[in-house]
Motif scaffolding. Sequence first.
Motif, PDB file in Angstrom:
ATOM      1  N   ASP A 126     -15.536 -47.823   9.772  1.00  0.00           N
ATOM      2  CA  ASP A 126     -16.923 -47.540  10.099  1.00  0.00           C
ATOM      3  C   ASP A 126     -17.435 -46.500   9.102  1.00  0.00           C
ATOM      4  O   ASP A 126     -17.294 -46.681   7.908  1.00  0.00           O
ATOM      5  N   PHE A 127     -17.997 -45.387   9.561  1.00  0.00           N
ATOM      6  CA  PHE A 127     -18.663 -44.454   8.656  1.00  0.00           C
ATOM      7  C   PHE A 127     -17.695 -43.733   7.714  1.00  0.00           C
ATOM      8  O   PHE A 127     -16.564 -43.425   8.076  1.00  0.00           O
ATOM      9  N   GLU A 183     -17.582 -40.166   5.330  1.00  0.00           N
ATOM     10  CA  GLU A 183     -18.203 -38.858   5.111  1.00  0.00           C
ATOM     11  C   GLU A 183     -17.373 -38.101   4.079  1.00  0.00           C
ATOM     12  O   GLU A 183     -16.220 -38.452   3.807  1.00  0.00           O
ATOM     13  N   SER A 219     -13.444 -43.178   8.786  1.00  0.00           N
ATOM     14  CA  SER A 219     -13.250 -43.541  10.186  1.00  0.00           C
ATOM     15  C   SER A 219     -12.791 -44.998  10.252  1.00  0.00           C
ATOM     16  O   SER A 219     -13.566 -45.911   9.993  1.00  0.00           O
ATOM     17  N   ASP A 272     -16.969 -42.148  13.487  1.00  0.00           N
ATOM     18  CA  ASP A 272     -17.631 -41.180  12.616  1.00  0.00           C
ATOM     19  C   ASP A 272     -16.906 -39.847  12.706  1.00  0.00           C
ATOM     20  O   ASP A 272     -16.337 -39.504  13.751  1.00  0.00           O
ATOM     21  N   THR A 273     -16.937 -39.090  11.607  1.00  0.00           N
ATOM     22  CA  THR A 273     -16.241 -37.799  11.527  1.00  0.00           C
ATOM     23  C   THR A 273     -17.127 -36.813  10.786  1.00  0.00           C
ATOM     24  O   THR A 273     -17.659 -37.131   9.720  1.00  0.00           O
ATOM     25  N   CYS A 329     -14.617 -35.964  15.716  1.00  0.00           N
ATOM     26  CA  CYS A 329     -14.493 -37.407  15.518  1.00  0.00           C
ATOM     27  C   CYS A 329     -15.039 -38.143  16.733  1.00  0.00           C
ATOM     28  O   CYS A 329     -14.597 -37.904  17.868  1.00  0.00           O
ATOM     29  N   GLY A 364     -22.630 -42.789  16.071  1.00  0.00           N
ATOM     30  CA  GLY A 364     -22.866 -41.827  15.006  1.00  0.00           C
ATOM     31  C   GLY A 364     -23.063 -40.412  15.528  1.00  0.00           C
ATOM     32  O   GLY A 364     -23.566 -40.207  16.642  1.00  0.00           O
ATOM     33  N   CYS A 379     -28.196 -45.022  12.502  1.00  0.00           N
ATOM     34  CA  CYS A 379     -27.817 -43.817  11.754  1.00  0.00           C
ATOM     35  C   CYS A 379     -28.795 -42.665  11.968  1.00  0.00           C
ATOM     36  O   CYS A 379     -29.972 -42.873  12.281  1.00  0.00           O
ATOM     37  N   GLN A 394     -24.464 -48.583   6.072  1.00  0.00           N
ATOM     38  CA  GLN A 394     -24.548 -47.156   5.804  1.00  0.00           C
ATOM     39  C   GLN A 394     -25.199 -46.930   4.446  1.00  0.00           C
ATOM     40  O   GLN A 394     -25.052 -47.744   3.527  1.00  0.00           O
ATOM     41  N   ASN A 431     -19.617 -49.447   4.083  1.00  0.00           N
ATOM     42  CA  ASN A 431     -19.898 -48.019   4.223  1.00  0.00           C
ATOM     43  C   ASN A 431     -19.923 -47.372   2.842  1.00  0.00           C
ATOM     44  O   ASN A 431     -19.468 -47.959   1.858  1.00  0.00           O
TER      45      ASN A 431
END
Length: 319
Positions: free
Chosen positions: A38-39, A41, A52, A80-81, A92, A122, A164, A249, A291
Amino acid sequence: MKISLLFVAALGLSLVGRADVLKPGAMVKIPDSAGKFDFLEIDGSRHRLLASHEKDETADIIDLDANKLITRVKLGPVVDTVLDPKTGNYFCSVQDDKRIAVLDGNTLKEIDSIALDGETDGIVFEAKSRHLFVTHDNGTHLWIVDVDAKKAIATIEIPGAPECLALDAAAKKLYLNIKATSEVVVIDIAANKLVAKWPLAPAIAPHGLVLDAAAGRLYSAGDNGVLAVLDTKSGHVIGSAKITEHVDQAAFDATTHTIYCAGPGSLSVVRATSTGAELVGNVKTADTAKNVAVDPKTHAVWTTFTDGKNSYAQSFVAP
């Protein structure tokens, strides 16, 4: 490590638009890993990529100095983190488990958990108030979590399923894409209430969202392959650009004023202009590479994907 020409051919790298948009950079292999991500960062303080890995149920931490996997922390379906700059710990979002896991940023061990009453998605963290804003996956509200009290202290109702988020801490505004109504909602984080709704036409069903706070611009990626450019003072769409469809994303490089939009099989590179934005080109990626994150130190653009047996974190850099 350098990528072989055989790997580039297998990935199917190609460019639409300018012929010098991006070229492959470092790649990190995550062996025996078939699940989707997923996301993405970036932890700029430690120069780490935070991936993630939802279907593998891990938070994958990658050292961007060594281009090497540090560890994979088993948490559940993490989506997401984000970093807590005060403690250096990570929050997280663990979706199906309806909780926020807290990782020690040094030991990379889970040290706490904050329970919520629905599936999480998110997240963004506002450091001054120490509030974590957590969207309810496919729900109609988001939670405000006091991370020191370790509990949700309020909810904010929204008009439909959230996607988002983008935080402007200085202006005390939180922006959130609503895919069902094709709009961005504006939340006043001082009052913790929704204060505006901004239509995104011609963008439809938005997912990726990034903020250029200095320029007062929001960039919202519609599922229909349109990036809407909004003025944060008026709330009006002032321009748009054609991008790849089904973007999950987006990421923004504040130094180069470039927006990156990641959809299945394609990464759109968009430059901000005085009147809105323009597509520079599309980089062909992998079908599961949906992502994207930009390293503010090197300006490398990262995405992750799986080939069904192993997973990879792949960077792209300027030629």
